[in-house]
Design a protein around this motif. Sequence first.
Motif, short mmCIF file in Angstrom:
data_model
loop_
_atom_site.label_atom_id
_atom_site.label_comp_id
_atom_site.label_asym_id
_atom_site.label_seq_id
_atom_site.Cartn_x
_atom_site.Cartn_y
_atom_site.Cartn_z
N ALA A 75 0.85 -1.19 0.00
CA ALA A 75 0.00 0.00 0.00
C ALA A 75 0.88 1.24 0.00
CB ALA A 75 -0.91 0.00 1.22
N LEU A 76 0.48 2.26 -0.75
CA LEU A 76 1.25 3.50 -0.84
C LEU A 76 0.65 4.62 0.00
CD1 LEU A 76 2.14 3.35 -4.64
CD2 LEU A 76 3.46 2.51 -2.69
N TYR A 77 -0.44 4.32 0.69
CA TYR A 77 -1.03 5.19 1.72
C TYR A 77 -1.18 4.36 2.99
CZ TYR A 77 -2.86 8.21 -2.10
OH TYR A 77 -3.02 9.01 -3.20
N ALA A 78 -1.01 5.00 4.14
CA ALA A 78 -1.16 4.27 5.40
C ALA A 78 -2.56 3.71 5.56
CB ALA A 78 -0.84 5.20 6.58
N GLY A 79 -3.57 4.39 5.00
CA GLY A 79 -4.94 3.94 5.18
C GLY A 79 -5.49 3.09 4.07
N TYR A 80 -4.64 2.75 3.07
CA TYR A 80 -5.17 2.00 1.93
C TYR A 80 -5.28 0.51 2.26
CZ TYR A 80 -6.02 0.35 -2.80
OH TYR A 80 -6.59 -0.23 -3.91
N GLY A 81 -6.47 -0.04 2.04
CA GLY A 81 -6.71 -1.45 2.30
C GLY A 81 -7.36 -2.17 1.15
N GLY A 82 -7.37 -1.57 -0.03
CA GLY A 82 -8.04 -2.15 -1.20
C GLY A 82 -7.12 -3.04 -2.01
N PRO A 83 -7.56 -3.39 -3.23
CA PRO A 83 -6.75 -4.26 -4.08
C PRO A 83 -5.54 -3.52 -4.65
CG PRO A 83 -8.68 -3.52 -5.28
CD PRO A 83 -8.85 -3.04 -3.86
N ASP A 105 -8.51 -10.48 -7.48
CA ASP A 105 -7.84 -9.30 -6.97
C ASP A 105 -6.89 -9.70 -5.85
OD1 ASP A 105 -9.15 -7.61 -8.69
OD2 ASP A 105 -10.59 -6.86 -7.20
N ILE A 106 -5.67 -9.14 -5.89
CA ILE A 106 -4.69 -9.37 -4.83
C ILE A 106 -4.56 -8.08 -4.03
CG2 ILE A 106 -2.34 -10.07 -4.28
CD1 ILE A 106 -4.03 -12.22 -5.71
N GLY A 107 -4.90 -8.15 -2.77
CA GLY A 107 -4.90 -6.97 -1.91
C GLY A 107 -3.72 -6.95 -0.96
#
Length: 463
Positions: free
Chosen positions: A38-46, A60-62
């Motif tokens: 993830a490139l944001y601390a809050g990103y939890g998506g694919p 999708d790979i998350g």
Amino acid sequence: MAGATATSGVAQAAAQGPCDVYAAGGTPCVAAHSTTRALYAGYGGPLYQVRRSSDQALRDIGVQGAGGYADAAAQDSFCAGTSCVITVIYDQSGKGNHLTQAPGGGAASGPDNLADATLAPTTLNGHRAYGVYVAPGTGYRDNHTSGIATGDQPEGMYAILDGTHYNGGCCFDYGNAETSSNDTGNGHMEAIYFGNIKVWGYGAGPGPWVMADLENGLFSGENARYNANDPTVSHRYLSAMVKGAPNQWAIRAGDAQSGGLSTFYSGPRPNVAGYNPMHKEGAIILGIGGDNSKGAQGTFYEGVMTSGYPSEATENAVQANIVAAGYANSSATTGALRGTGSGKCLDVPNASATAGTQTQIYTCWGGANQTWTRTADGQLTVNVSGSTLCLDASSGGTADGTKVVTWPCNGGANQKWQFNSDGTVTGVPSGRCLDVAGAAVADSTPVQLWSCWGGDNQKWTLG
């Protein structure tokens, strides 16, 4: 390193990502692509999507958790026993600037090939992940973006690349390009380029160089041809940055595993008509040129594009974040042994258990006859038809052209192999490289020992 204090990799990943750093500097990400984290601390998506060949199913790979690393185990499970390609690299910025299979363009027909999902294994602070392995003919694009700079608007970008995987083809790029997939003139692109082509501009030494593809030219500085301050770079993991504003642009780069950034150029636009002002169109490309030139190769792990011209302090803080992410070569001891030049796997023909069977390269499919284990004492073993055999330099040979075969494990020196930092695998007694004969890429090409010379047909990844 200015602008940030490195902490442990896990804490850094949880606390902030590079796009949080850019936002704090007033130049937010408008595209954020990564198959590793993830490139944001809050990103939890694919992060990305894969398609397997056995049934064309999609997955999708998350991430393992918000702000975390890729869930590589999910890909491994989904792709077990078959092959997978990367179909989508999702934009984490929320602007929907996803990268998908590139269409044809003015330089080459399409659609382009998709990257094999397993050819660029890596680790981040010990967490397994996969990059995007771009072989010639592979490319991704988004011609319908939101928020990407157009005209002479300011922007910045970075990419983490494999600094040992490149060629002289046109053009391994990541960044801003034409929305038509055609060459529409000088100044209609602004993208990071990495490779050693010298048709346009170039830097010092033999290359490869980090340069900017501004369309109808790869530029290393203001001069249209040569910048002595743009050095050859060879970091295994490379941080490459390009940014541009009205009559101002810069190239910066560094080792993505340690240290800071160096500025290779910062100054006016190239002294050639058409580049001041710029005419950027706002599409995004990966692995290809703006007109779909697709003769290049390289490996991409992560990258972003920003709104606005980032300060050096912000970029230095981003570099600190990248270093803290802990990129390192895959620590896998069992898996496919993939050739860098061919993208194909070291294979025991027909899963033969006959001693002395010469190995070959073959399209990767996940079979036991392509699954190798690197043992603690330097052997490479494979289980075929119920027998465990060792990779062996035939008859203990050490000369160029010695066949590399499978043989019952006997502890001999000719069954010991050294994995090297440049991607080569060498026989211990001979010092010669595991080599795909003739640098061919066709299925069933035999594998042999040959003097090491740096070719991609002598480079391998295990994982």
